[in-house]
Design an enzyme around this catalytic site. Structure first.
Site, PDB file in Angstrom:
ATOM      1  N   GLY A 142      44.463  40.527  36.648  1.00 43.87           N
ATOM      2  CA  GLY A 142      44.946  41.323  35.513  1.00 43.87           C
ATOM      3  C   GLY A 142      45.691  42.514  36.073  1.00 43.87           C
ATOM      4  O   GLY A 142      45.486  42.894  37.236  1.00 43.87           O
TER       5      GLY A 142
ATOM      6  N   SER B 252      47.009  46.409  36.795  1.00 51.72           N
ATOM      7  CA  SER B 252      46.288  47.631  37.144  1.00 51.72           C
ATOM      8  C   SER B 252      45.742  48.286  35.876  1.00 51.72           C
ATOM      9  O   SER B 252      46.427  48.318  34.852  1.00 51.72           O
ATOM     10  CB  SER B 252      47.265  48.582  37.859  1.00 51.72           C
ATOM     11  OG  SER B 252      46.606  49.753  38.225  1.00 51.72           O
TER      12      SER B 252
ATOM     13  N   GLY C 235      40.885  46.561  33.957  1.00 47.85           N
ATOM     14  CA  GLY C 235      39.417  46.669  33.928  1.00 47.85           C
ATOM     15  C   GLY C 235      38.704  45.800  34.952  1.00 47.85           C
ATOM     16  O   GLY C 235      37.480  45.643  34.896  1.00 47.85           O
ATOM     17  N   LYS C 236      39.431  45.256  35.906  1.00 48.69           N
ATOM     18  CA  LYS C 236      38.837  44.333  36.889  1.00 48.69           C
ATOM     19  C   LYS C 236      37.665  44.986  37.637  1.00 48.69           C
ATOM     20  O   LYS C 236      36.564  44.442  37.675  1.00 48.69           O
ATOM     21  CB  LYS C 236      39.906  43.870  37.916  1.00 48.69           C
ATOM     22  CG  LYS C 236      41.091  43.163  37.284  1.00 48.69           C
ATOM     23  CD  LYS C 236      42.130  42.763  38.317  1.00 48.69           C
ATOM     24  CE  LYS C 236      42.799  43.908  39.039  1.00 48.69           C
ATOM     25  NZ  LYS C 236      43.575  44.817  38.174  1.00 48.69           N
ATOM     26  N   SER C 237      37.914  46.147  38.242  1.00 46.44           N
ATOM     27  CA  SER C 237      36.869  46.785  39.062  1.00 46.44           C
ATOM     28  C   SER C 237      35.694  47.240  38.193  1.00 46.44           C
ATOM     29  O   SER C 237      34.531  47.112  38.606  1.00 46.44           O
ATOM     30  CB  SER C 237      37.424  48.003  39.811  1.00 46.44           C
ATOM     31  OG  SER C 237      38.579  47.646  40.511  1.00 46.44           O
TER      32      SER C 237
ATOM     33  N   SER D 124      46.763  40.028  41.738  1.00 55.20           N
ATOM     34  CA  SER D 124      47.261  38.646  41.958  1.00 55.20           C
ATOM     35  C   SER D 124      48.168  38.210  40.803  1.00 55.20           C
ATOM     36  O   SER D 124      47.784  37.358  40.001  1.00 55.20           O
ATOM     37  CB  SER D 124      46.112  37.663  42.190  1.00 55.20           C
ATOM     38  OG  SER D 124      44.958  37.935  41.425  1.00 55.20           O
TER      39      SER D 124
HETATM   40  P1  ADP Z   1      41.592  47.647  37.523  1.00 56.18           P
HETATM   41  O1  ADP Z   1      40.504  47.375  38.516  1.00 56.18           O
HETATM   42  O2  ADP Z   1      41.963  46.438  36.708  1.00 56.18           O
HETATM   43  O3  ADP Z   1      42.789  48.354  38.105  1.00 56.18           O
HETATM   44  P2  ADP Z   1      39.830  49.725  36.581  1.00 56.18           P
HETATM   45  O4  ADP Z   1      38.533  49.018  36.360  1.00 56.18           O
HETATM   46  O5  ADP Z   1      40.025  50.504  37.850  1.00 56.18           O
HETATM   47  O6  ADP Z   1      41.007  48.644  36.407  1.00 56.18           O
HETATM   48  O7  ADP Z   1      40.147  50.712  35.375  1.00 56.18           O
HETATM   49  C1  ADP Z   1      39.961  50.309  34.026  1.00 56.18           C
HETATM   50  C2  ADP Z   1      39.846  51.555  33.162  1.00 56.18           C
HETATM   51  O8  ADP Z   1      39.713  51.128  31.799  1.00 56.18           O
HETATM   52  C3  ADP Z   1      38.618  52.381  33.487  1.00 56.18           C
HETATM   53  O9  ADP Z   1      38.964  53.746  33.351  1.00 56.18           O
HETATM   54  C4  ADP Z   1      37.603  51.934  32.412  1.00 56.18           C
HETATM   55  O10 ADP Z   1      36.667  52.920  32.106  1.00 56.18           O
HETATM   56  C5  ADP Z   1      38.512  51.676  31.221  1.00 56.18           C
HETATM   57  N1  ADP Z   1      37.998  50.717  30.237  1.00 56.18           N
HETATM   58  C6  ADP Z   1      37.935  50.940  28.905  1.00 56.18           C
HETATM   59  N2  ADP Z   1      37.420  49.876  28.259  1.00 56.18           N
HETATM   60  C7  ADP Z   1      37.130  48.958  29.198  1.00 56.18           C
HETATM   61  C8  ADP Z   1      36.562  47.639  29.133  1.00 56.18           C
HETATM   62  N3  ADP Z   1      36.203  47.083  27.982  1.00 56.18           N
HETATM   63  N4  ADP Z   1      36.424  46.947  30.282  1.00 56.18           N
HETATM   64  C9  ADP Z   1      36.803  47.509  31.467  1.00 56.18           C
HETATM   65  N5  ADP Z   1      37.349  48.742  31.594  1.00 56.18           N
HETATM   66  C10 ADP Z   1      37.515  49.481  30.462  1.00 56.18           C
END
Ligand code: ADP
Length: 202
Positions: A37, A39, A42-44, A111
């Site tokens: 997905g 950036s 919400g992956k991490s 990815s």
């Molecule tokens: P990625 O790893 O995809 O770059 P991150 O996990 O680092 O994304 O960041 C996602 C952001 O979105 C975080 O600040 C998180 O708190 C927020 N967020 C809000 N709702 C959700 C949700 N339902 N699932 C995952 N993250 C969420």
């Protein structure tokens, strides 16, 4: 000596502990969840919740995070599509070693190309779950927890997925998580349930 000669001179050692031994001890199969997905989708955040769930149940679990591997294993790579493919290949090869050691490995990498996800799947092979973290781009941009989208829009970052680099939607993921509909805990619980249904965790 070229790589063909080198490969011909390799003989794999036959180690005593096998897959069944590991499954019996760990209560799970070695497996991989591949989060894809853009950036800030919400992956991490979701992988973190899933790791907590698995860890607290006693399963051996490891996270390979795109941002972290780029500080070491992949520090020589840029964000061009070719380098991203190499990034995926390296992480998938490491994930395969971890999976074959009986662990659950959670991989968080943008990815962006279908081909790259196919490559990861073909390297890791069985017990592979692709999880598409589906968050509309405008929502990712609104979240922008690291300020990267803003920088990319101002041309301070090149090759940034969703702004000046492509993201191909995932069409054949084992699971899709829509983060506008479920919070990170519910998302992690959904993946956990799928792992149970697939007998990856017992
Ligand atoms: P990625 O790893 O995809 O770059 P991150 O996990 O680092 O994304 O960041 C996602 C952001 O979105 C975080 O600040 C998180 O708190 C927020 N967020 C809000 N709702 C959700 C949700 N339902 N699932 C995952 N993250 C969420």
């Amino acid at each position: 000596m070229n790589s063909k000669d080198i490969n011909e001179n390799l003989v794999e050692f036959n180690y005593s502990i096998n897959e069944r031994d590991r499954e019996k001890k760990n209560g799970c199969k070695g497996s991989a969840v591949w989060f894809t997905g853009p950036s800030a989708s919400g992956k991490s955040t979701i992988a973190n919740e899933l790791e907590i769930l698995l860890f607290n149940k006693g399963y051996p679990v490891v996270i390979l995070d795109g941002d972290n591997v780029r500080k070491g294993l992949c520090s020589d790579l840029d964000f061009s599509l070719n380098s991203r493919t190499e990034n995926v290949r390296r992480v998938a090869e490491v994930a395969k070693i971890i999976k074959n050691s009986g662990f659950i490995v959670l991989c968080c990498l943008v990815s962006p190309l279908i081909e790259q996800r196919k490559l990861a799947r073909s390297i890791i092979e069985k017990n592979f779950i692709e999880c598409y973290v589906k968050t509309p781009l405008d929502k990712c941009m609104e979240r922008d927890p690291k300020g990267f989208y803003k920088k990319a829009r101002n041309n301070q970052i090149l090759d940034f997925t969703g702004v000046n680099s492509i993201y191909e939607e995932s069409l054949n993921s084992e699971i899709v998580v829509q983060t506008e509909l479920v919070d990170e805990r519910k998302a992690a619980a959904k993946i956990y349930k799928l792992m149970k249904e697939k007998f990856l965790i017992f």
